[in-house]
Each structure stands twice: as structure tokens, then as C-alpha cells.
Scaffold this motif. Structure first.
Motif, PDB file in Angstrom:
ATOM      1  N   ARG A 185     -20.764  -6.984 -13.990  1.00 32.03           N
ATOM      2  CA  ARG A 185     -19.608  -6.093 -13.903  1.00 32.03           C
ATOM      3  C   ARG A 185     -19.878  -4.924 -12.987  1.00 32.03           C
ATOM      4  NH1 ARG A 185     -15.984  -6.058 -18.998  1.00 32.03           N
ATOM      5  NH2 ARG A 185     -16.325  -8.158 -19.678  1.00 32.03           N
ATOM      6  N   ASP A 186     -20.969  -4.850 -12.401  1.00 34.15           N
ATOM      7  CA  ASP A 186     -21.285  -3.729 -11.537  1.00 34.15           C
ATOM      8  C   ASP A 186     -20.337  -3.626 -10.346  1.00 34.15           C
ATOM      9  OD1 ASP A 186     -23.279  -2.821 -13.104  1.00 34.15           O
ATOM     10  OD2 ASP A 186     -24.864  -3.934 -12.048  1.00 34.15           O
ATOM     11  N   PRO A 187     -19.989  -4.695  -9.668  1.00 31.30           N
ATOM     12  CA  PRO A 187     -19.072  -4.538  -8.527  1.00 31.30           C
ATOM     13  C   PRO A 187     -17.706  -4.015  -8.964  1.00 31.30           C
ATOM     14  CG  PRO A 187     -20.098  -6.707  -8.444  1.00 31.30           C
ATOM     15  CD  PRO A 187     -20.514  -6.042  -9.727  1.00 31.30           C
ATOM     16  N   LEU A 188     -17.268  -4.290 -10.177  1.00 30.22           N
ATOM     17  CA  LEU A 188     -15.970  -3.798 -10.616  1.00 30.22           C
ATOM     18  C   LEU A 188     -16.012  -2.311 -10.911  1.00 30.22           C
ATOM     19  CD1 LEU A 188     -14.923  -6.653 -13.057  1.00 30.22           C
ATOM     20  CD2 LEU A 188     -14.055  -6.224 -10.762  1.00 30.22           C
ATOM     21  N   LEU A 189     -17.138  -1.807 -11.250  1.00 30.16           N
ATOM     22  CA  LEU A 189     -17.251  -0.400 -11.597  1.00 30.16           C
ATOM     23  C   LEU A 189     -17.605   0.463 -10.405  1.00 30.16           C
ATOM     24  CD1 LEU A 189     -19.170  -0.803 -14.971  1.00 30.16           C
ATOM     25  CD2 LEU A 189     -16.729  -0.403 -14.625  1.00 30.16           C
ATOM     26  N   LYS A 190     -17.747  -0.119  -9.241  1.00 27.65           N
ATOM     27  CA  LYS A 190     -18.092   0.655  -8.054  1.00 27.65           C
ATOM     28  C   LYS A 190     -16.955   1.595  -7.694  1.00 27.65           C
ATOM     29  CE  LYS A 190     -21.077  -2.000  -5.075  1.00 27.65           C
ATOM     30  NZ  LYS A 190     -21.055  -2.776  -3.879  1.00 27.65           N
ATOM     31  N   ASP A 191     -17.282   2.640  -6.968  1.00 28.32           N
ATOM     32  CA  ASP A 191     -16.293   3.601  -6.483  1.00 28.32           C
ATOM     33  C   ASP A 191     -15.504   2.948  -5.349  1.00 28.32           C
ATOM     34  OD1 ASP A 191     -14.791   5.807  -5.984  1.00 28.32           O
ATOM     35  OD2 ASP A 191     -16.321   6.778  -4.763  1.00 28.32           O
ATOM     36  N   THR A 192     -14.205   2.790  -5.542  1.00 24.97           N
ATOM     37  CA  THR A 192     -13.348   2.174  -4.520  1.00 24.97           C
ATOM     38  C   THR A 192     -12.396   3.214  -3.929  1.00 24.97           C
ATOM     39  OG1 THR A 192     -11.781   1.537  -6.218  1.00 24.97           O
ATOM     40  CG2 THR A 192     -13.425  -0.122  -5.556  1.00 24.97           C
ATOM     41  N   GLY A 193     -12.799   4.438  -3.839  1.00 22.52           N
ATOM     42  CA  GLY A 193     -11.964   5.534  -3.323  1.00 22.52           C
ATOM     43  C   GLY A 193     -11.514   5.315  -1.902  1.00 22.52           C
ATOM     44  N   ALA A 194     -12.400   4.840  -1.049  1.00 20.86           N
ATOM     45  CA  ALA A 194     -12.042   4.635   0.353  1.00 20.86           C
ATOM     46  C   ALA A 194     -11.013   3.531   0.480  1.00 20.86           C
ATOM     47  CB  ALA A 194     -13.286   4.317   1.165  1.00 20.86           C
ATOM     48  N   GLU A 195     -11.196   2.457  -0.296  1.00 22.46           N
ATOM     49  CA  GLU A 195     -10.237   1.363  -0.232  1.00 22.46           C
ATOM     50  C   GLU A 195      -8.866   1.814  -0.754  1.00 22.46           C
ATOM     51  OE1 GLU A 195     -11.998  -1.773  -2.452  1.00 22.46           O
ATOM     52  OE2 GLU A 195     -13.567  -2.128  -0.967  1.00 22.46           O
ATOM     53  N   THR A 196      -8.847   2.630  -1.774  1.00 16.95           N
ATOM     54  CA  THR A 196      -7.598   3.147  -2.318  1.00 16.95           C
ATOM     55  C   THR A 196      -6.911   4.055  -1.298  1.00 16.95           C
ATOM     56  OG1 THR A 196      -8.527   3.069  -4.523  1.00 16.95           O
ATOM     57  CG2 THR A 196      -6.559   4.410  -4.220  1.00 16.95           C
ATOM     58  N   ALA A 197      -7.663   4.885  -0.637  1.00 13.93           N
ATOM     59  CA  ALA A 197      -7.096   5.785   0.369  1.00 13.93           C
ATOM     60  C   ALA A 197      -6.483   4.988   1.514  1.00 13.93           C
ATOM     61  CB  ALA A 197      -8.167   6.735   0.897  1.00 13.93           C
ATOM     62  N   VAL A 198      -7.151   3.941   1.948  1.00 15.05           N
ATOM     63  CA  VAL A 198      -6.621   3.104   3.027  1.00 15.05           C
ATOM     64  C   VAL A 198      -5.335   2.412   2.557  1.00 15.05           C
ATOM     65  CG1 VAL A 198      -7.069   1.048   4.421  1.00 15.05           C
ATOM     66  CG2 VAL A 198      -8.843   2.781   4.153  1.00 15.05           C
ATOM     67  N   THR A 199      -5.323   1.926   1.339  1.00 17.19           N
ATOM     68  CA  THR A 199      -4.127   1.276   0.807  1.00 17.19           C
ATOM     69  C   THR A 199      -2.967   2.262   0.717  1.00 17.19           C
ATOM     70  OG1 THR A 199      -5.533  -0.200  -0.492  1.00 17.19           O
ATOM     71  CG2 THR A 199      -3.216  -0.060  -1.120  1.00 17.19           C
ATOM     72  N   HIS A 200      -3.252   3.452   0.240  1.00 17.47           N
ATOM     73  CA  HIS A 200      -2.210   4.478   0.149  1.00 17.47           C
ATOM     74  C   HIS A 200      -1.691   4.854   1.529  1.00 17.47           C
ATOM     75  CE1 HIS A 200      -3.312   6.026  -4.134  1.00 17.47           C
ATOM     76  NE2 HIS A 200      -2.926   4.756  -4.121  1.00 17.47           N
ATOM     77  N   MET A 201      -2.561   4.934   2.512  1.00 21.34           N
ATOM     78  CA  MET A 201      -2.155   5.271   3.870  1.00 21.34           C
ATOM     79  C   MET A 201      -1.256   4.171   4.434  1.00 21.34           C
ATOM     80  SD  MET A 201      -4.314   6.545   7.209  1.00 21.34           S
ATOM     81  CE  MET A 201      -5.639   5.475   6.880  1.00 21.34           C
ATOM     82  N   ILE A 202      -1.582   2.925   4.175  1.00 21.04           N
ATOM     83  CA  ILE A 202      -0.750   1.807   4.655  1.00 21.04           C
ATOM     84  C   ILE A 202       0.635   1.868   4.008  1.00 21.04           C
ATOM     85  CG2 ILE A 202      -0.469  -0.704   4.580  1.00 21.04           C
ATOM     86  CD1 ILE A 202      -3.533  -0.886   4.990  1.00 21.04           C
ATOM     87  N   PHE A 212       2.080   4.546   2.811  1.00 15.72           N
ATOM     88  CA  PHE A 212       2.739   5.748   3.334  1.00 15.72           C
ATOM     89  C   PHE A 212       3.342   5.471   4.716  1.00 15.72           C
ATOM     90  CE2 PHE A 212       2.565   9.682   5.846  1.00 15.72           C
ATOM     91  CZ  PHE A 212       3.451  10.451   5.110  1.00 15.72           C
ATOM     92  N   ILE A 213       2.575   4.838   5.587  1.00 10.84           N
ATOM     93  CA  ILE A 213       3.070   4.528   6.941  1.00 10.84           C
ATOM     94  C   ILE A 213       4.255   3.563   6.850  1.00 10.84           C
ATOM     95  CG2 ILE A 213       2.471   3.362   9.101  1.00 10.84           C
ATOM     96  CD1 ILE A 213      -0.355   4.582   8.784  1.00 10.84           C
ATOM     97  N   THR A 214       4.178   2.577   5.978  1.00  7.69           N
ATOM     98  CA  THR A 214       5.285   1.626   5.795  1.00  7.69           C
ATOM     99  C   THR A 214       6.530   2.342   5.294  1.00  7.69           C
ATOM    100  OG1 THR A 214       3.674  -0.120   5.300  1.00  7.69           O
ATOM    101  CG2 THR A 214       5.962  -0.523   4.668  1.00  7.69           C
ATOM    102  N   ALA A 215       6.349   3.232   4.328  1.00 11.57           N
ATOM    103  CA  ALA A 215       7.493   3.987   3.794  1.00 11.57           C
ATOM    104  C   ALA A 215       8.118   4.856   4.877  1.00 11.57           C
ATOM    105  CB  ALA A 215       7.054   4.830   2.603  1.00 11.57           C
ATOM    106  N   MET A 216       7.278   5.476   5.708  1.00 13.28           N
ATOM    107  CA  MET A 216       7.800   6.318   6.796  1.00 13.28           C
ATOM    108  C   MET A 216       8.573   5.464   7.813  1.00 13.28           C
ATOM    109  SD  MET A 216       7.201   9.343   5.992  1.00 13.28           S
ATOM    110  CE  MET A 216       7.662  10.158   7.483  1.00 13.28           C
ATOM    111  N   LEU A 217       8.066   4.293   8.153  1.00 17.88           N
ATOM    112  CA  LEU A 217       8.762   3.407   9.093  1.00 17.88           C
ATOM    113  C   LEU A 217      10.107   2.958   8.523  1.00 17.88           C
ATOM    114  CD1 LEU A 217       5.835   1.234  10.495  1.00 17.88           C
ATOM    115  CD2 LEU A 217       7.158   2.966  11.713  1.00 17.88           C
ATOM    116  N   LEU A 218      10.123   2.626   7.237  1.00 24.07           N
ATOM    117  CA  LEU A 218      11.390   2.252   6.608  1.00 24.07           C
ATOM    118  C   LEU A 218      12.376   3.421   6.592  1.00 24.07           C
ATOM    119  CD1 LEU A 218      10.193   0.040   3.614  1.00 24.07           C
ATOM    120  CD2 LEU A 218      11.495  -0.699   5.609  1.00 24.07           C
ATOM    121  N   ALA A 219      11.890   4.609   6.289  1.00 18.94           N
ATOM    122  CA  ALA A 219      12.760   5.788   6.262  1.00 18.94           C
ATOM    123  C   ALA A 219      13.327   6.078   7.645  1.00 18.94           C
ATOM    124  CB  ALA A 219      12.001   6.999   5.734  1.00 18.94           C
ATOM    125  N   ILE A 220      12.498   5.972   8.664  1.00 17.81           N
ATOM    126  CA  ILE A 220      12.973   6.202  10.035  1.00 17.81           C
ATOM    127  C   ILE A 220      14.009   5.150  10.421  1.00 17.81           C
ATOM    128  CG2 ILE A 220      12.244   6.134  12.459  1.00 17.81           C
ATOM    129  CD1 ILE A 220       9.632   7.492  11.542  1.00 17.81           C
TER     130      ILE A 220
END
Length: 166
Positions: A6-23, A25-33
Motif C-alpha cells: 500500500r505504499d504507492p497509494l499513500l505517496k504524496d500526489t500533490g503535483a499530480e493533483t495540481a496538474v489535474t486541477h490546472m487542466i 481550470f484551463i478547460t473551464a476557461m476555454l468553455l467560458a470563453i
């Protein structure tokens, strides 16, 4: 016993979450525009059509046509089979005589059956000018009784008169 790592599941995935959130966010901005562009295009279309409609309405309000014949005595030329009507531009706009539409008893008079000329020989029907309309009707002459003539300008404004023939 089965052991799972279970060690890989408990790893810090902050960078992956930030990248997902950025994607996202960019998609939402493109849709809004995209929505803003579509809505502004529709609004622009509505504004321009409203402007065109108000221009036509304004022109119609300033246009007026009056038929100035005596309804009891409509001139008729037996040799040519034409009735003569006189229409006066009583509005405030200049009109084009070649775009005048004539109806007698609700039937359209074809351009070949109408001789249209201004009394002073001008090419523009100015306010106060009288337009002479020599019209061949079907049947010619008209049957005895009540009839109606309507003269319409190119913007839809018209003047009408009821008359009698014997």
C-alpha cells in the motif's frame, strides 16, 4: 496471507493533483470563453437587426401617400383603355417611382400595364410631387360599381382610395 503493497497509494500526489486541477481550470476557461463569444455574437446580431427594423419603421413613419383623384370621376381613355390616377407624396421622404406597386380591387397591376410618370418629369418622387399612374385594368373597362385602388411605396407604406365606375 496475501500481502498488498500500500505504499504507492499513500505517496504524496500533490503535483499530480495540481496538474489535474490546472487542466480542469484551463478547460473551464476555454468553455467560458466559447460561451462568451457565442453569446456576444447573438447579442450583436440582435442589436443590428433591431437597428435595421427601427430604421425601416422610422422611414415608414415619415412616408405617406395620398391618392388625390375625385372618387366620383376617374379619368378613363377609351382609345388606350387606361385609367388615370394621381398619387401625391404627402410624407417627408423621397421615393423612387419605379418601385411603386399598384393594386386595383386587390389585383396587382403588372409593370407592363402601368405607365408611371411624375408631373414635372423628375426621376425622384419628392414630398409634394404628384405621380401620374396610367393603368390598364383587367377587365378594361372595369365593371360598373365600387372599386378600390392602392398605391404602395417600396418600404410598404401605401395610400388607398375607393371609387365608382358607371
Amino acid at each position: 496471507m496475501l500481502r498488498t503493497n500500500r505504499d504507492p497509494l499513500l505517496k504524496d500526489t500533490g503535483a499530480e493533483t495540481a496538474v489535474t486541477h490546472m487542466i480542469f481550470f484551463i478547460t473551464a476557461m476555454l468553455l467560458a470563453i466559447s460561451v462568451v463569444v457565442l453569446v456576444s455574437g447573438n447579442v450583436q446580431s440582435m442589436v443590428s437587426s433591431s437597428g435595421a427594423g427601427s430604421k425601416l419603421l422610422s422611414e415608414q413613419m415619415r412616408t405617406d401617400i395620398t391618392i388625390v383623384n375625385d372618387p366620383e370621376i376617374i379619368p378613363f381613355d377609351n382609345s388606350t383603355g387606361k385609367y388615370t390616377f394621381y398619387a401625391k407624396n404627402t410624407g417627408k421622404t423621397e421615393l423612387a417611382p419605379e418601385y411603386v406597386t399598384i393594386l386595383v380591387d386587390g389585383l396587382l397591376i403588372e409593370p407592363a400595364d402601368a405607365d408611371i410618370a411624375l408631373v414635372d418629369g423628375d426621376v425622384v418622387w419628392r414630398p409634394g410631387d404628384i405621380l401620374t399612374l396610367n393603368v390598364t385594368t383587367k377587365p378594361s373597362p372595369l365593371d360598373a360599381g365600387d372599386h378600390r385602388v392602392l398605391v404602395a411605396a417600396d418600404n410598404g407604406k401605401s395610400g388607398a382610395m375607393s371609387f365608382k365606375t358607371e
